[in-house]
Motif scaffolding. Structure first.
Motif, PDB file in Angstrom:
ATOM      1  N   ASP A 171       0.833  -1.210   0.000  1.00  0.00           N
ATOM      2  CA  ASP A 171       0.000   0.000   0.000  1.00  0.00           C
ATOM      3  C   ASP A 171       0.865   1.257   0.000  1.00  0.00           C
ATOM      4  O   ASP A 171       0.558   2.243  -0.689  1.00  0.00           O
ATOM      5  CB  ASP A 171      -0.918   0.002   1.228  1.00  0.00           C
ATOM      6  N   ASP A 172       1.952   1.228   0.766  1.00  0.00           N
ATOM      7  CA  ASP A 172       2.869   2.386   0.800  1.00  0.00           C
ATOM      8  C   ASP A 172       3.509   2.611  -0.571  1.00  0.00           C
ATOM      9  O   ASP A 172       3.641   3.763  -1.020  1.00  0.00           O
ATOM     10  CB  ASP A 172       3.966   2.154   1.846  1.00  0.00           C
TER      11      ASP A 172
ATOM     12  N   ALA B  46       1.212  -9.679 -11.509  1.00  0.00           N
ATOM     13  CA  ALA B  46       1.146 -10.071 -10.100  1.00  0.00           C
ATOM     14  C   ALA B  46       0.033  -9.330  -9.352  1.00  0.00           C
ATOM     15  O   ALA B  46      -0.740  -9.929  -8.609  1.00  0.00           O
ATOM     16  CB  ALA B  46       2.490  -9.821  -9.424  1.00  0.00           C
ATOM     17  N   LEU B  47      -0.040  -8.011  -9.528  1.00  0.00           N
ATOM     18  CA  LEU B  47      -1.011  -7.233  -8.759  1.00  0.00           C
ATOM     19  C   LEU B  47      -2.462  -7.600  -9.090  1.00  0.00           C
ATOM     20  O   LEU B  47      -3.277  -7.729  -8.172  1.00  0.00           O
ATOM     21  CB  LEU B  47      -0.765  -5.729  -8.977  1.00  0.00           C
ATOM     22  N   PRO B  48      -2.829  -7.809 -10.376  1.00  0.00           N
ATOM     23  CA  PRO B  48      -4.211  -8.257 -10.639  1.00  0.00           C
ATOM     24  C   PRO B  48      -4.516  -9.607 -10.000  1.00  0.00           C
ATOM     25  O   PRO B  48      -5.599  -9.807  -9.441  1.00  0.00           O
ATOM     26  CB  PRO B  48      -4.267  -8.336 -12.174  1.00  0.00           C
ATOM     27  N   ALA B  49      -3.547 -10.541 -10.066  1.00  0.00           N
ATOM     28  CA  ALA B  49      -3.775 -11.856  -9.457  1.00  0.00           C
ATOM     29  C   ALA B  49      -3.938 -11.740  -7.947  1.00  0.00           C
ATOM     30  O   ALA B  49      -4.787 -12.412  -7.345  1.00  0.00           O
ATOM     31  CB  ALA B  49      -2.609 -12.785  -9.802  1.00  0.00           C
ATOM     32  N   LEU B  50      -3.136 -10.891  -7.326  1.00  0.00           N
ATOM     33  CA  LEU B  50      -3.254 -10.676  -5.882  1.00  0.00           C
ATOM     34  C   LEU B  50      -4.605 -10.052  -5.540  1.00  0.00           C
ATOM     35  O   LEU B  50      -5.239 -10.424  -4.545  1.00  0.00           O
ATOM     36  CB  LEU B  50      -2.119  -9.770  -5.406  1.00  0.00           C
ATOM     37  N   ALA B  51      -5.076  -9.119  -6.374  1.00  0.00           N
ATOM     38  CA  ALA B  51      -6.364  -8.480  -6.137  1.00  0.00           C
ATOM     39  C   ALA B  51      -7.500  -9.505  -6.173  1.00  0.00           C
ATOM     40  O   ALA B  51      -8.427  -9.459  -5.349  1.00  0.00           O
ATOM     41  CB  ALA B  51      -6.604  -7.383  -7.181  1.00  0.00           C
ATOM     42  N   VAL B  52      -7.408 -10.456  -7.097  1.00  0.00           N
ATOM     43  CA  VAL B  52      -8.441 -11.497  -7.197  1.00  0.00           C
ATOM     44  C   VAL B  52      -8.450 -12.350  -5.930  1.00  0.00           C
ATOM     45  O   VAL B  52      -9.509 -12.668  -5.372  1.00  0.00           O
ATOM     46  CB  VAL B  52      -8.209 -12.362  -8.446  1.00  0.00           C
ATOM     47  N   LEU B  53      -7.255 -12.737  -5.447  1.00  0.00           N
ATOM     48  CA  LEU B  53      -7.180 -13.534  -4.218  1.00  0.00           C
ATOM     49  C   LEU B  53      -7.784 -12.776  -3.035  1.00  0.00           C
ATOM     50  O   LEU B  53      -8.548 -13.333  -2.239  1.00  0.00           O
ATOM     51  CB  LEU B  53      -5.714 -13.882  -3.916  1.00  0.00           C
TER      52      LEU B  53
ATOM     53  N   TYR C 191     -10.296  -3.655  -4.804  1.00  0.00           N
ATOM     54  CA  TYR C 191     -10.752  -2.586  -5.694  1.00  0.00           C
ATOM     55  C   TYR C 191      -9.629  -1.582  -5.964  1.00  0.00           C
ATOM     56  O   TYR C 191      -9.404  -1.165  -7.096  1.00  0.00           O
ATOM     57  CB  TYR C 191     -11.954  -1.889  -5.074  1.00  0.00           C
ATOM     58  N   VAL C 192      -8.931  -1.189  -4.900  1.00  0.00           N
ATOM     59  CA  VAL C 192      -7.825  -0.220  -5.055  1.00  0.00           C
ATOM     60  C   VAL C 192      -6.740  -0.793  -5.962  1.00  0.00           C
ATOM     61  O   VAL C 192      -6.215  -0.103  -6.858  1.00  0.00           O
ATOM     62  CB  VAL C 192      -7.245   0.147  -3.675  1.00  0.00           C
ATOM     63  N   TYR C 193      -6.396  -2.078  -5.761  1.00  0.00           N
ATOM     64  CA  TYR C 193      -5.345  -2.695  -6.569  1.00  0.00           C
ATOM     65  C   TYR C 193      -5.757  -2.793  -8.034  1.00  0.00           C
ATOM     66  O   TYR C 193      -4.973  -2.483  -8.949  1.00  0.00           O
ATOM     67  CB  TYR C 193      -5.024  -4.091  -6.035  1.00  0.00           C
ATOM     68  N   LEU C 194      -6.997  -3.228  -8.288  1.00  0.00           N
ATOM     69  CA  LEU C 194      -7.448  -3.363  -9.675  1.00  0.00           C
ATOM     70  C   LEU C 194      -7.570  -2.000 -10.355  1.00  0.00           C
ATOM     71  O   LEU C 194      -7.289  -1.871 -11.553  1.00  0.00           O
ATOM     72  CB  LEU C 194      -8.786  -4.088  -9.720  1.00  0.00           C
ATOM     73  N   LYS C 195      -7.980  -0.994  -9.603  1.00  0.00           N
ATOM     74  CA  LYS C 195      -8.040   0.362 -10.164  1.00  0.00           C
ATOM     75  C   LYS C 195      -6.645   0.830 -10.564  1.00  0.00           C
ATOM     76  O   LYS C 195      -6.452   1.430 -11.623  1.00  0.00           O
ATOM     77  CB  LYS C 195      -8.644   1.306  -9.127  1.00  0.00           C
ATOM     78  N   ARG C 196      -5.663   0.498  -9.710  1.00  0.00           N
ATOM     79  CA  ARG C 196      -4.285   0.839 -10.036  1.00  0.00           C
ATOM     80  C   ARG C 196      -3.820   0.081 -11.290  1.00  0.00           C
ATOM     81  O   ARG C 196      -3.154   0.640 -12.165  1.00  0.00           O
ATOM     82  CB  ARG C 196      -3.388   0.479  -8.851  1.00  0.00           C
ATOM     83  N   CYS C 197      -4.191  -1.196 -11.366  1.00  0.00           N
ATOM     84  CA  CYS C 197      -3.820  -2.014 -12.529  1.00  0.00           C
ATOM     85  C   CYS C 197      -4.423  -1.455 -13.811  1.00  0.00           C
ATOM     86  O   CYS C 197      -3.754  -1.375 -14.848  1.00  0.00           O
ATOM     87  CB  CYS C 197      -4.284  -3.454 -12.334  1.00  0.00           C
ATOM     88  N   MET C 198      -5.711  -1.072 -13.742  1.00  0.00           N
ATOM     89  CA  MET C 198      -6.375  -0.540 -14.930  1.00  0.00           C
ATOM     90  C   MET C 198      -5.729   0.763 -15.383  1.00  0.00           C
ATOM     91  O   MET C 198      -5.474   0.969 -16.579  1.00  0.00           O
ATOM     92  CB  MET C 198      -7.861  -0.327 -14.632  1.00  0.00           C
TER      93      MET C 198
END
Length: 551
Positions: free
Chosen positions: A33-34, A267-274, A285-292
């Motif tokens: 997150d940081d 990696a980040l999208p897969a982690l967001a799904v988990l 949601y925050v991770y997927l928004k960052r990925c998009m």
């Protein structure tokens, strides 16, 4: 057998490290997150490197040097900006055609094929690879050739619909992967070989062997290599069904991707799904928004499509949670409003009661203040009475002591006078007029008596105040202490202030007692006051309190 033992040992070492506390998922996610919050700083560093590379180009640069510098620029743009990567690759292709260098041309075509594969243009990518003559490739480009074909057929196997084509593409992927492994092993690039070997083990459902290979290389290489290594380990643990370790290494890979930084990653999208499946919808949601946002910025079409498959579901759940929170907030607001109304009524009632209490408290305070004044007056009177009693007791003690000493000394003086009288009578009876006159004229007896008197005074005073000399010197400057000579108890200065301690402060009386002139006594007192450690005017007052009796 040796390979099995090696893999087992690696697994045991990894498990021991994780069980010892290195796997701290919460702190790792906080670190992620940081890093996301500090994204702008890493992007600025990346843009600074790109800016410095672009500044390295100059007019009239030789074509070979320009081609190599474009390769370094492409390496920075790869997985960061697809359009810029394509533009650099096309420029390299034009430059290679202009130079007529076959190796440069093959390298540029394979770069273009790699970018087309990332964009989902598999047919065009294969056409570019078919234009590359493998037999004419130098050794340092053959690994890249196998890597491109292995990657293309892997993507095609993932996205093809027909089963027979999927099997065909998988077979071709394995063929080129074997060739790549053979090349990497011969080339001695151990980290690259371990990555390719581990990916092949995962593809063939041998995750333990992949973990044994990759664990050693997790902390080696640059940030991008560490991201790939961690992602490969996450895939291995996914095959084992170990979700916690999969999540851990996905977080490690995501941190490395964001710090590199790259905008095209997995990696980040897969982690967001988990995390979404575990119920951590807000973080997912925050991770997927960052990925998009990163995928759009990079123009990575495949990543955008992959995220679009997941993001709507996560977004819907996230919005539902927000609506649920809003409803909870509405109920909470209504409850707070009721409580506020009750609080207002309570405050009005309490204020009325407080006014009564304040009035009663004021009356009590006034009574307490008056009582305190009376207590202070009584305390002051008691202190004065106590001080008076102390002075009376001290004076009584001194008087008793000195009366006893005075009577003893008077009795001794009477005996001495009687003895002196008899001695003079004997001289007169014997007719020794000259000797009688000599004795009457001599002051020896008076001086001896004065010496005995002062010695008796010193003994009596120091018996009453045994620490007088030390206490008196503590009131003077360190270098100005007054000490009697050897064999003396007190000297003149000390006797003067001994009399002050006894309450005799008149210089005339002190002069008469010590048989000095008043001027001499005054000079002694001034000289001693000048040696005072504190206020010279307070010295004699402090001396008067030395050895004060405590009542």
């Amino acid at each position: 057998m040796k390979k099995t033992l090696f893999c087992l040992c690696s697994l045991l070492l990894c498990a021991a490290a994780l069980s010892a506390g290195t796997l701290k998922m919460d702190s790792l996610l906080e670190r992620l997150d940081d890093v996301i919050r500090e994204r702008a700083r890493y992007i600025d560093q990346k843009e600074d490197r790109l800016h410095k590379l672009k500044q390295g180009f100059y007019a009239g640069m030789p074509g070979e040097e320009r081609f190599e510098r474009l390769d370094a620029l492409l390496e920075e743009y790869r997985s960061y900006n697809a359009d810029s990567s394509l533009a650099v690759t096309q420029e390299r292709l034009r430059l290679a055609e202009h130079l007529g260098n076959r190796d440069y041309l093959n390298n540029a075509r394979m770069n273009l094929a790699e970018l087309m594969g990332i964009a989902g243009m598999y047919k065009e990518a294969l056409e570019q690879m078919e234009a590359v003559a493998y037999d004419s490739l130098p050794e340092h480009l053959r690994g890249y050739y196998f890597h491109n074909l292995r990657t293309l057929y892997s993507w095609m196997a993932d996205y093809v619909v027909l089963p027979e084509l999927r099997d065909r593409y998988r077979a071709l992927r394995e063929t080129y992967n074997d060739s790549l492994l053979h090349y990497r092993l011969a080339d001695g690039d151990t980290l690259s070989y371990a990555l390719n070997r581990s990916q092949q083990c995962n593809a063939n459902n041998r995750p333990d062997e992949a973990i044994g290979l990759m664990t050693r290389y997790l902390t080696r290489g640059n940030t991008h290599y560490r991201a790939i290594a961690a992602y490969t380990l996450a895939e291995s643990y996914h095959l084992k069904g170990d979700t916690e370790h999969e999540k851990y290494f996905l977080a490690v890979a995501a941190i490395a991707d964001l710090q590199a930084p790259v905008l095209e990653y997995a990696a980040l999208p897969a982690l967001a799904v988990l995390l979404f499946h575990e119920g951590d919808v807000e973080r997912a949601y925050v991770y997927l928004k960052r990925c998009m946002e990163d995928a759009v910025a990079c123009n990575a079409r495949l990543r955008i499509l992959e995220i679009l498959k997941i993001f709507p579901v996560v977004n819907d759940v996230y919005q539902l949670q927000i609506k649920k929170r809003q409803r909870q907030m509405a109920w909470a607001l209504a409850l707070i409003s009721l409580l506020s109304l009750f609080l207002v009524v309570s405050v009005v009632y309490v204020r009325r009661q407080m006014k009564r209490v304040v009035q009663a408290r004021r009356e009590v305070m006034e009574a307490n203040a008056r009582l305190k004044e009376l207590n202070d007056e009584l305390h002051h009177s008691n202190e004065q009475l106590k001080e008076a009693n102390r002075s009376i007791a001290e004076n009584s003690y001194l008087k008793e002591e000195y009366i006893g000493r005075y009577m003893d000394q008077c009795s001794a003086y009477i005996e001495k006078l009687d003895a002196y009288r008899r001695e003079l009578g004997k001289l007169a009876a014997a007719g020794k007029v000259q000797e009688l006159y000599k004795n009457l004229k001599s002051s020896r007896l008076v001086e001896q008596e004065l010496e005995d008197f002062y010695a008796h005074f010193d003994d009596t005073f120091l018996q009453l105040f045994p620490t007088f000399v030390e206490d008196f010197n503590s009131l003077l400057l360190p270098d100005e202490h007054i000490l009697p000579k050897p064999g003396e108890r007190l000297n003149t200065e000390l006797r003067i202030y001994a009399l002050v301690r006894l309450g005799i402060t008149d210089s005339v009386k002190i002069a008469r007692f010590l048989r000095y002139s008043v001027t001499t006594i005054y000079n002694y007192r001034v000289r001693v006051r000048n040696k005072a450690a504190g206020n010279r005017e307070e010295l004699e007052g402090l001396v008067a309190r030395i050895g004060r009796l405590n009542m």
